[in-house]
Design an enzyme around this catalytic site. Structure first.
Site, PDB file in Angstrom:
ATOM      1  CG  ASP A  46      -6.971  -1.452  -3.057  1.00 44.70           C
ATOM      2  OD1 ASP A  46      -5.948  -2.147  -2.279  1.00 44.70           O
ATOM      3  OD2 ASP A  46      -6.760  -0.455  -2.742  1.00 44.70           O
ATOM      4  CE  LYS A  99      -5.963   5.347  -4.088  1.00 46.43           C
ATOM      5  NZ  LYS A  99      -4.465   4.385  -3.687  1.00 46.43           N
ATOM      6  CG  ASP A 156      -6.428   1.452  -6.042  1.00 44.52           C
ATOM      7  OD1 ASP A 156      -6.471   0.808  -4.596  1.00 44.52           O
ATOM      8  OD2 ASP A 156      -5.788   2.646  -5.831  1.00 44.52           O
TER       9      ASP A 156
END
Length: 340
Positions: free
Chosen positions: A246, A261, A259
Protein backbone atom coordinates in the site's frame (compact mmCIF):
# COMPACT_ATOMS: atom_id res chain seq x y z
CA UNK A 1 -39.78 -39.15 80.94
CA UNK A 2 -42.63 -39.52 83.42
CA UNK A 3 -43.90 -36.03 82.65
CA UNK A 4 -43.82 -36.75 78.89
CA UNK A 5 -45.94 -39.87 79.40
CA UNK A 6 -48.33 -37.81 81.51
CA UNK A 7 -48.78 -35.29 78.69
CA UNK A 8 -49.28 -38.08 76.17
CA UNK A 9 -52.09 -39.54 78.29
CA UNK A 10 -53.77 -36.17 78.61
CA UNK A 11 -53.60 -35.57 74.89
CA UNK A 12 -55.55 -38.79 74.24
CA UNK A 13 -58.54 -37.47 76.21
CA UNK A 14 -60.39 -34.56 74.67
CA UNK A 15 -60.30 -31.38 76.73
CA UNK A 16 -57.76 -32.62 79.28
CA UNK A 17 -54.73 -30.90 77.71
CA UNK A 18 -56.72 -27.66 77.32
CA UNK A 19 -57.66 -27.81 80.99
CA UNK A 20 -54.02 -28.24 81.92
CA UNK A 21 -53.06 -25.01 80.16
CA UNK A 22 -55.68 -23.12 82.18
CA UNK A 23 -54.17 -24.17 85.52
CA UNK A 24 -52.30 -21.25 87.08
CA UNK A 25 -48.55 -21.69 87.05
CA UNK A 26 -48.33 -20.75 90.69
CA UNK A 27 -49.99 -23.96 91.90
CA UNK A 28 -47.96 -26.23 94.15
CA UNK A 29 -48.02 -29.15 91.78
CA UNK A 30 -45.81 -27.26 89.35
CA UNK A 31 -44.03 -24.59 91.39
CA UNK A 32 -41.13 -24.09 89.03
CA UNK A 33 -42.38 -25.60 85.83
CA UNK A 34 -43.37 -23.76 82.65
CA UNK A 35 -44.82 -25.54 79.64
CA UNK A 36 -43.79 -24.28 76.20
CA UNK A 37 -44.49 -25.62 72.74
CA UNK A 38 -42.62 -25.09 69.50
CA UNK A 39 -43.01 -26.27 65.96
CA UNK A 40 -40.39 -26.97 63.31
CA UNK A 41 -41.48 -26.08 59.84
CA UNK A 42 -39.73 -28.05 57.14
CA UNK A 43 -39.87 -26.46 53.70
CA UNK A 44 -37.84 -26.66 50.55
CA UNK A 45 -34.82 -24.38 50.43
CA UNK A 46 -35.32 -21.46 48.10
CA UNK A 47 -33.59 -22.17 44.82
CA UNK A 48 -30.80 -19.71 44.12
CA UNK A 49 -31.00 -18.08 40.72
CA UNK A 50 -27.57 -18.55 39.12
CA UNK A 51 -28.04 -15.44 37.02
CA UNK A 52 -28.15 -13.31 40.19
CA UNK A 53 -24.60 -14.39 41.01
CA UNK A 54 -23.18 -13.33 37.62
CA UNK A 55 -20.99 -10.24 37.55
CA UNK A 56 -23.35 -8.07 35.50
CA UNK A 57 -20.82 -5.29 35.07
CA UNK A 58 -18.17 -7.67 33.74
CA UNK A 59 -20.40 -9.29 31.13
CA UNK A 60 -22.63 -6.36 30.17
CA UNK A 61 -20.84 -5.90 26.83
CA UNK A 62 -21.34 -9.57 25.98
CA UNK A 63 -25.02 -9.45 26.92
CA UNK A 64 -25.48 -6.31 24.87
CA UNK A 65 -23.72 -7.78 21.84
CA UNK A 66 -25.72 -11.03 21.95
CA UNK A 67 -29.06 -9.28 22.35
CA UNK A 68 -28.53 -6.40 19.92
CA UNK A 69 -26.36 -7.78 17.08
CA UNK A 70 -27.73 -7.83 13.58
CA UNK A 71 -26.43 -10.53 11.31
CA UNK A 72 -25.48 -8.03 8.61
CA UNK A 73 -23.11 -6.30 11.03
CA UNK A 74 -21.24 -9.50 11.86
CA UNK A 75 -17.87 -10.38 10.43
CA UNK A 76 -15.70 -13.47 10.84
CA UNK A 77 -13.90 -11.55 13.59
CA UNK A 78 -17.08 -10.77 15.57
CA UNK A 79 -18.24 -14.39 15.36
CA UNK A 80 -14.84 -15.54 16.59
CA UNK A 81 -14.92 -13.10 19.52
CA UNK A 82 -18.55 -13.89 20.38
CA UNK A 83 -17.91 -17.65 20.52
CA UNK A 84 -14.74 -17.10 22.50
CA UNK A 85 -16.66 -15.12 25.13
CA UNK A 86 -19.57 -17.57 25.27
CA UNK A 87 -17.72 -20.87 25.23
CA UNK A 88 -14.10 -20.00 25.94
CA UNK A 89 -11.10 -20.69 23.71
CA UNK A 90 -11.46 -23.81 21.53
CA UNK A 91 -9.40 -26.83 22.62
CA UNK A 92 -8.55 -25.14 25.91
CA UNK A 93 -7.39 -28.49 27.32
CA UNK A 94 -4.96 -28.90 24.41
CA UNK A 95 -3.27 -25.53 23.86
CA UNK A 96 -1.94 -25.15 20.32
CA UNK A 97 1.77 -24.97 19.73
CA UNK A 98 2.82 -21.37 19.26
CA UNK A 99 4.34 -20.63 15.88
CA UNK A 100 7.05 -18.58 17.54
CA UNK A 101 8.49 -21.70 19.21
CA UNK A 102 9.24 -23.31 15.85
CA UNK A 103 12.18 -22.53 13.64
CA UNK A 104 11.70 -22.23 9.86
CA UNK A 105 13.68 -24.80 7.89
CA UNK A 106 14.64 -22.30 5.21
CA UNK A 107 15.37 -19.26 7.36
CA UNK A 108 16.16 -16.02 5.55
CA UNK A 109 16.88 -12.80 7.47
CA UNK A 110 14.36 -9.99 7.39
CA UNK A 111 17.08 -7.43 6.71
CA UNK A 112 19.18 -8.20 3.64
CA UNK A 113 22.88 -8.12 4.65
CA UNK A 114 23.99 -8.06 1.00
CA UNK A 115 21.93 -5.09 -0.12
CA UNK A 116 23.89 -1.92 -0.71
CA UNK A 117 22.12 1.32 0.07
CA UNK A 118 23.32 4.38 -1.89
CA UNK A 119 24.38 7.35 0.19
CA UNK A 120 22.05 9.57 -1.81
CA UNK A 121 18.76 8.24 -3.10
CA UNK A 122 17.38 9.19 -6.50
CA UNK A 123 16.69 12.85 -7.25
CA UNK A 124 13.06 12.19 -8.06
CA UNK A 125 10.65 13.00 -5.26
CA UNK A 126 7.92 10.86 -6.82
CA UNK A 127 7.16 7.61 -4.94
CA UNK A 128 8.00 4.31 -6.61
CA UNK A 129 4.99 2.71 -8.26
CA UNK A 130 5.64 -0.65 -9.94
CA UNK A 131 2.74 -2.45 -11.60
CA UNK A 132 1.99 -5.96 -10.41
CA UNK A 133 2.80 -8.52 -13.11
CA UNK A 134 1.15 -11.90 -13.42
CA UNK A 135 3.70 -14.62 -12.72
CA UNK A 136 3.78 -18.13 -11.33
CA UNK A 137 4.86 -16.74 -7.97
CA UNK A 138 2.19 -16.94 -5.29
CA UNK A 139 1.03 -13.71 -3.67
CA UNK A 140 1.22 -12.97 0.04
CA UNK A 141 -2.57 -12.79 0.20
CA UNK A 142 -2.99 -16.18 -1.46
CA UNK A 143 -0.44 -17.84 0.83
CA UNK A 144 -2.13 -16.52 3.96
CA UNK A 145 -5.59 -17.47 2.74
CA UNK A 146 -4.58 -21.06 2.00
CA UNK A 147 -2.74 -21.58 5.28
CA UNK A 148 -5.25 -20.20 7.77
CA UNK A 149 -5.88 -22.39 10.81
CA UNK A 150 -8.86 -24.79 10.80
CA UNK A 151 -10.33 -22.67 13.59
CA UNK A 152 -10.22 -19.46 11.51
CA UNK A 153 -11.48 -21.32 8.45
CA UNK A 154 -14.47 -22.57 10.46
CA UNK A 155 -15.49 -19.08 11.60
CA UNK A 156 -14.97 -17.65 8.12
CA UNK A 157 -17.20 -20.30 6.56
CA UNK A 158 -19.82 -19.90 9.26
CA UNK A 159 -19.93 -16.14 8.71
CA UNK A 160 -20.29 -16.69 4.97
CA UNK A 161 -23.19 -19.13 5.48
CA UNK A 162 -25.00 -16.72 7.82
CA UNK A 163 -24.59 -13.84 5.38
CA UNK A 164 -25.86 -15.92 2.44
CA UNK A 165 -28.82 -17.08 4.55
CA UNK A 166 -29.77 -13.46 5.23
CA UNK A 167 -28.83 -11.78 1.94
CA UNK A 168 -29.00 -14.65 -0.54
CA UNK A 169 -26.15 -15.61 -2.87
CA UNK A 170 -26.63 -12.60 -5.14
CA UNK A 171 -26.97 -10.25 -2.20
CA UNK A 172 -23.81 -11.61 -0.57
CA UNK A 173 -21.91 -11.25 -3.84
CA UNK A 174 -23.06 -7.62 -4.04
CA UNK A 175 -22.09 -7.06 -0.41
CA UNK A 176 -18.52 -8.32 -0.90
CA UNK A 177 -18.24 -6.39 -4.17
CA UNK A 178 -19.15 -3.17 -2.35
CA UNK A 179 -16.58 -3.88 0.35
CA UNK A 180 -13.82 -4.26 -2.23
CA UNK A 181 -15.02 -1.12 -4.02
CA UNK A 182 -14.88 0.90 -0.81
CA UNK A 183 -11.34 -0.32 -0.19
CA UNK A 184 -10.22 0.56 -3.70
CA UNK A 185 -11.74 4.04 -3.53
CA UNK A 186 -10.19 4.65 -0.13
CA UNK A 187 -6.72 3.60 -1.34
CA UNK A 188 -7.09 5.71 -4.48
CA UNK A 189 -8.02 8.74 -2.38
CA UNK A 190 -4.98 8.26 -0.15
CA UNK A 191 -2.75 7.91 -3.19
CA UNK A 192 -4.00 11.20 -4.63
CA UNK A 193 -3.45 12.88 -1.26
CA UNK A 194 0.17 11.72 -1.06
CA UNK A 195 0.93 12.58 -4.68
CA UNK A 196 -0.59 16.06 -4.59
CA UNK A 197 0.19 16.73 -0.92
CA UNK A 198 -3.36 17.95 -0.39
CA UNK A 199 -5.77 16.94 2.34
CA UNK A 200 -8.35 15.65 -0.12
CA UNK A 201 -10.21 16.86 -3.17
CA UNK A 202 -13.64 18.38 -2.72
CA UNK A 203 -15.16 15.49 -4.68
CA UNK A 204 -13.52 12.89 -2.41
CA UNK A 205 -14.58 14.68 0.76
CA UNK A 206 -18.19 14.68 -0.44
CA UNK A 207 -18.14 11.02 -1.49
CA UNK A 208 -20.23 9.38 1.23
CA UNK A 209 -18.63 6.00 0.50
CA UNK A 210 -15.16 7.07 1.65
CA UNK A 211 -15.64 10.41 3.39
CA UNK A 212 -15.86 8.69 6.77
CA UNK A 213 -12.65 6.74 6.17
CA UNK A 214 -10.79 9.90 5.14
CA UNK A 215 -11.98 11.73 8.25
CA UNK A 216 -10.94 8.73 10.32
CA UNK A 217 -7.26 8.83 9.24
CA UNK A 218 -6.65 12.60 9.34
CA UNK A 219 -4.75 12.47 12.64
CA UNK A 220 -2.54 9.66 11.28
CA UNK A 221 -1.73 11.46 8.02
CA UNK A 222 -0.18 14.32 10.02
CA UNK A 223 2.53 11.91 11.25
CA UNK A 224 3.41 10.54 7.79
CA UNK A 225 6.17 12.02 5.63
CA UNK A 226 8.68 11.17 2.87
CA UNK A 227 6.54 8.72 0.94
CA UNK A 228 8.82 6.34 -0.99
CA UNK A 229 6.36 3.88 -2.58
CA UNK A 230 2.63 3.76 -3.33
CA UNK A 231 0.60 0.76 -4.51
CA UNK A 232 3.83 -0.81 -5.69
CA UNK A 233 4.63 -4.44 -6.47
CA UNK A 234 7.35 -6.20 -4.50
CA UNK A 235 8.83 -9.67 -4.76
CA UNK A 236 11.21 -11.68 -2.64
CA UNK A 237 13.86 -12.86 -5.07
CA UNK A 238 15.08 -15.65 -2.76
CA UNK A 239 11.82 -16.99 -1.34
CA UNK A 240 9.88 -16.46 -4.57
CA UNK A 241 6.67 -14.72 -3.52
CA UNK A 242 5.20 -11.33 -4.41
CA UNK A 243 2.73 -8.74 -3.19
CA UNK A 244 1.38 -5.22 -3.60
CA UNK A 245 2.45 -2.74 -0.93
CA UNK A 246 0.00 0.00 0.00
CA UNK A 247 2.59 2.54 1.09
CA UNK A 248 6.17 2.95 2.27
CA UNK A 249 6.79 6.16 4.17
CA UNK A 250 8.10 7.58 7.43
CA UNK A 251 5.77 7.45 10.39
CA UNK A 252 6.96 9.72 13.19
CA UNK A 253 10.44 9.65 11.69
CA UNK A 254 10.74 5.86 11.14
CA UNK A 255 10.49 4.25 7.70
CA UNK A 256 7.58 1.80 7.65
CA UNK A 257 5.59 -0.44 5.38
CA UNK A 258 2.10 0.99 5.88
CA UNK A 259 -1.00 -1.12 5.37
CA UNK A 260 -4.37 0.66 5.24
CA UNK A 261 -7.37 -1.33 6.46
CA UNK A 262 -11.07 -0.48 6.64
CA UNK A 263 -13.40 -1.81 9.31
CA UNK A 264 -16.90 -1.34 10.69
CA UNK A 265 -15.86 -2.75 14.06
CA UNK A 266 -13.24 -1.13 16.32
CA UNK A 267 -9.85 -2.84 16.38
CA UNK A 268 -7.96 -1.09 19.16
CA UNK A 269 -5.16 -3.65 19.50
CA UNK A 270 -2.82 -5.39 17.07
CA UNK A 271 -4.23 -8.84 17.89
CA UNK A 272 -7.60 -7.72 16.49
CA UNK A 273 -6.01 -7.50 13.02
CA UNK A 274 -5.38 -11.29 12.86
CA UNK A 275 -2.99 -12.07 9.94
CA UNK A 276 -2.34 -8.46 8.90
CA UNK A 277 0.96 -8.26 10.84
CA UNK A 278 2.22 -11.32 8.95
CA UNK A 279 1.29 -9.60 5.69
CA UNK A 280 3.23 -6.48 6.66
CA UNK A 281 6.26 -8.54 7.70
CA UNK A 282 6.14 -10.40 4.37
CA UNK A 283 6.13 -7.09 2.47
CA UNK A 284 9.05 -5.76 4.54
CA UNK A 285 11.12 -8.85 3.76
CA UNK A 286 10.22 -8.63 0.06
CA UNK A 287 11.25 -4.96 -0.21
CA UNK A 288 14.56 -5.67 1.51
CA UNK A 289 15.33 -8.44 -1.02
CA UNK A 290 13.97 -6.66 -4.11
CA UNK A 291 16.57 -4.93 -6.30
CA UNK A 292 13.97 -2.35 -7.45
CA UNK A 293 14.11 -0.66 -4.05
CA UNK A 294 17.28 1.12 -2.99
CA UNK A 295 16.36 1.15 0.70
CA UNK A 296 15.51 -1.26 3.48
CA UNK A 297 12.66 -1.21 5.98
CA UNK A 298 12.58 -2.56 9.52
CA UNK A 299 9.24 -1.23 10.87
CA UNK A 300 5.57 -1.61 10.00
CA UNK A 301 2.31 0.24 10.53
CA UNK A 302 -1.25 -1.04 10.26
CA UNK A 303 -3.87 1.73 10.16
CA UNK A 304 -7.49 0.66 10.75
CA UNK A 305 -9.91 3.31 9.40
CA UNK A 306 -13.62 3.44 10.27
CA UNK A 307 -16.54 4.24 8.02
CA UNK A 308 -18.31 6.30 10.69
CA UNK A 309 -15.34 8.69 10.84
CA UNK A 310 -14.19 7.79 14.35
CA UNK A 311 -10.40 8.16 14.83
CA UNK A 312 -8.43 5.38 13.16
CA UNK A 313 -6.27 3.03 15.22
CA UNK A 314 -2.60 3.05 14.11
CA UNK A 315 -0.71 -0.08 15.19
CA UNK A 316 3.05 0.45 15.04
CA UNK A 317 5.34 -2.57 14.67
CA UNK A 318 8.90 -1.99 15.86
CA UNK A 319 11.88 -4.02 14.50
CA UNK A 320 11.63 -6.64 17.27
CA UNK A 321 7.92 -7.20 16.65
CA UNK A 322 8.46 -7.33 12.87
CA UNK A 323 11.11 -10.02 13.38
CA UNK A 324 8.67 -12.12 15.40
CA UNK A 325 6.01 -11.91 12.71
CA UNK A 326 8.63 -12.55 10.02
CA UNK A 327 9.41 -15.94 11.58
CA UNK A 328 5.69 -16.75 11.70
CA UNK A 329 5.37 -15.72 8.07
CA UNK A 330 8.23 -18.02 7.06
CA UNK A 331 6.42 -20.93 8.74
CA UNK A 332 3.22 -20.14 6.84
CA UNK A 333 5.21 -19.88 3.61
CA UNK A 334 6.80 -23.28 4.25
CA UNK A 335 3.38 -24.79 4.92
CA UNK A 336 2.09 -23.41 1.63
CA UNK A 337 5.11 -24.71 -0.31
CA UNK A 338 4.75 -28.16 1.26
CA UNK A 339 1.09 -28.34 0.20
CA UNK A 340 1.84 -27.24 -3.33
Amino acid sequence: LVRMKFLQLLSRKPGKLEMLFRIPFCQKQFPYMCLATSTCLYSKKKKVNSYEQVDQEKYKNLVYSVTSYKTSAQTPETIFEEDNLLYGPPNKHRPPVKAGTKTPKNWVPLINPNKRIPLLNGDSNLPIKIALQKTKMPSVTRILQQTISPQQAFYLERWKEKMILELGKDGFAEYTKNLFLQGELFHAALESIFLSEEIATEEQREDVVISGYLSSVQHVLKDISEVKALESAVQHETLQYLGLVDCVAKYRGQLCVIDWKTSEKPKPSLKNTFDNPLQVAAYIGAINHDANYDFQVSCGLIVVAYKNGSPAHPHFMDPALCSQYWNKWLLRLEEYMDRN
